[in-house]
Design an enzyme around this catalytic site. Structure first.
Site, PDB file in Angstrom:
ATOM      1  N   LYS A 203     -47.954 -32.940 -10.111  1.00  0.00           N
ATOM      2  CA  LYS A 203     -49.219 -33.584 -10.900  1.00  0.00           C
ATOM      3  C   LYS A 203     -49.757 -34.874  -9.804  1.00  0.00           C
ATOM      4  CE  LYS A 203     -47.471 -31.793 -15.327  1.00  0.00           C
ATOM      5  NZ  LYS A 203     -46.754 -32.193 -16.472  1.00  0.00           N
TER       6      LYS A 203
ATOM      7  N   GLN B  44     -44.213 -36.723 -19.844  1.00  0.00           N
ATOM      8  CA  GLN B  44     -43.588 -35.465 -19.464  1.00  0.00           C
ATOM      9  C   GLN B  44     -42.613 -35.435 -20.264  1.00  0.00           C
ATOM     10  OE1 GLN B  44     -44.509 -33.782 -16.955  1.00  0.00           O
ATOM     11  NE2 GLN B  44     -43.073 -32.354 -17.494  1.00  0.00           N
TER      12      GLN B  44
ATOM     13  N   ASP C  31     -53.030 -33.906 -22.368  1.00  0.00           N
ATOM     14  CA  ASP C  31     -52.220 -32.749 -22.586  1.00  0.00           C
ATOM     15  C   ASP C  31     -52.554 -32.093 -23.715  1.00  0.00           C
ATOM     16  OD1 ASP C  31     -50.196 -32.003 -20.672  1.00  0.00           O
ATOM     17  OD2 ASP C  31     -48.538 -33.359 -21.399  1.00  0.00           O
TER      18      ASP C  31
END
Ligand code: NAP
Length: 281
Positions: free
Chosen positions: A53, A97, A120
């Site tokens: 990322k 994460q 997300d």
């Protein structure tokens, strides 16, 4: 006839190129899109995902920050970090994460992320927006699947789509997106009876199970579109949820690697730019 292999790498590369151009324009206008990633602990797969990322942000010309916390960090310490990022005007997108170490309350942390920075798309506010057909952040992997279907002009309206898997990250938002695109959607899961028969009726199959080779050739209607979301490690190799023999019967198939996975990061960058726009830039 062998299936058309959907080239996720090529489609994602095109998206990334466009995103890099839009990022340059934003920087010229005085704002640098910035993604903050919170990584707790030493999970090896998570370390790789976060590095990817970071690299993708750098290549697109975006800013990124990775906040690394110790494996044994407290819920309070993690929540303070998220609150700080919510308040930071230089940060447009926030991503925690997953998975978090078992002692941490994942749901509570996701609830704390500002829904307008939730790139997300895991916050309940954004799941609700998706459910209600309102604009919001859509989880990157199912969004990437929709963009792959669009890139190959694969019609969805009126088709029977079968999604195997009902996670909040892939299966459920995937079903909502297909429904919004006017497919007739069936969701299968571990308690589904006669799963093979249901999948055999599908014009579009999305496999998000997490089991190598779960979808076999005999389960596929000739010419069906088969999207393989699975990422499984078998003897050191990455394989999907779909048996490669399916290519002999399907109309379209996404390879693993080189299919959906490539789109996930591209959509994360896309969502980060959306977050910048949401803040008035
Ligand atoms: P997950 O949370 O473990 O969900 C798996 C789903 O599959 C569950 O809904 C489960 O049903 C269902 N399932 C498990 N065994 C089954 C069976 N025998 N028959 C029917 N359904 C079954 O996994 P996930 O996060 O959705 O991820 C799914 C896969 O996609 C994994 O391989 C993951 O690594 C991959 N993935 C890839 C990307 C990417 O970028 N390409 C992104 C995210 C995930 P129940 O709900 O009944 O338990």
């Amino acid at each position: 006839m062998a299936a058309v292999m959907i080239d996720g790498r090529a489609v994602a590369a095109k998206w990334k190129e466009e995103i890099a151009g839009q990022t340059r324009e934003m920087i010229e206008r005085g704002v640098t899109p910035h993604l903050a990633v919170v990584l707790v602990g030493e999970n090896a797969a998570s370390q790789v995902y976060v590095r990817n990322k970071e690299n993708a942000c750098r290549k697109a010309g975006m800013g990124s920050t990775v906040i690394r916390l110790e494996e044994d960090c407290s819920q309070q310490a993690l929540e303070e970090v998220v609150k700080g990022l919510n308040q930071d005007p230089a940060v447009h997108g926030i991503l925690v994460q997953l998975p978090l170490p078992a002692h941490l309350d994942e749901a509570a942390v996701l609830r704390l992320i500002d829904p307008d920075k939730d790139v997300d798309g895991f916050h309940a506010m954004n799941s609700g927006r998706l459910m209600n057909g309102q604009k919001g952040f859509v989880p990157c992997t199912p969004l990437g699947v929709m963009k792959l279907l669009e890139a190959y002009d694969i019609p969805v309206r009126g088709k029977h789509a079968v999604v195997i898997g009902r996670s909040n990250i892939v299966g459920k938002p995937m079903a909502m997106l297909l429904l919004a695109a006017d497919a007739t959607v069936t969701v299968c899961h571990s308690r589904t009876q006669n799963l093979s028969e249901i999948v055999r009726q599908a014009d579009i199959v999305v496999a998000a199970v997490g089991r190598a080779g779960f979808v076999t050739k005999d389960m596929i209607k000739p010419g069906a579109v088969v999207i393989d979301v699975g990422i499984n490690r078998v003897d050191g190799a990455i394989v999907g949820d779909v048996d490669p023999e399916v290519a002999q019967k399907a109309g379209y198939l996404t390879p693993v690697p080189g299919g959906v996975g490539q789109m996930t990061i591209a959509m994360l960058l896309h969502n980060t730019l959306e977050a910048v726009r949401l803040h008035g830039w």
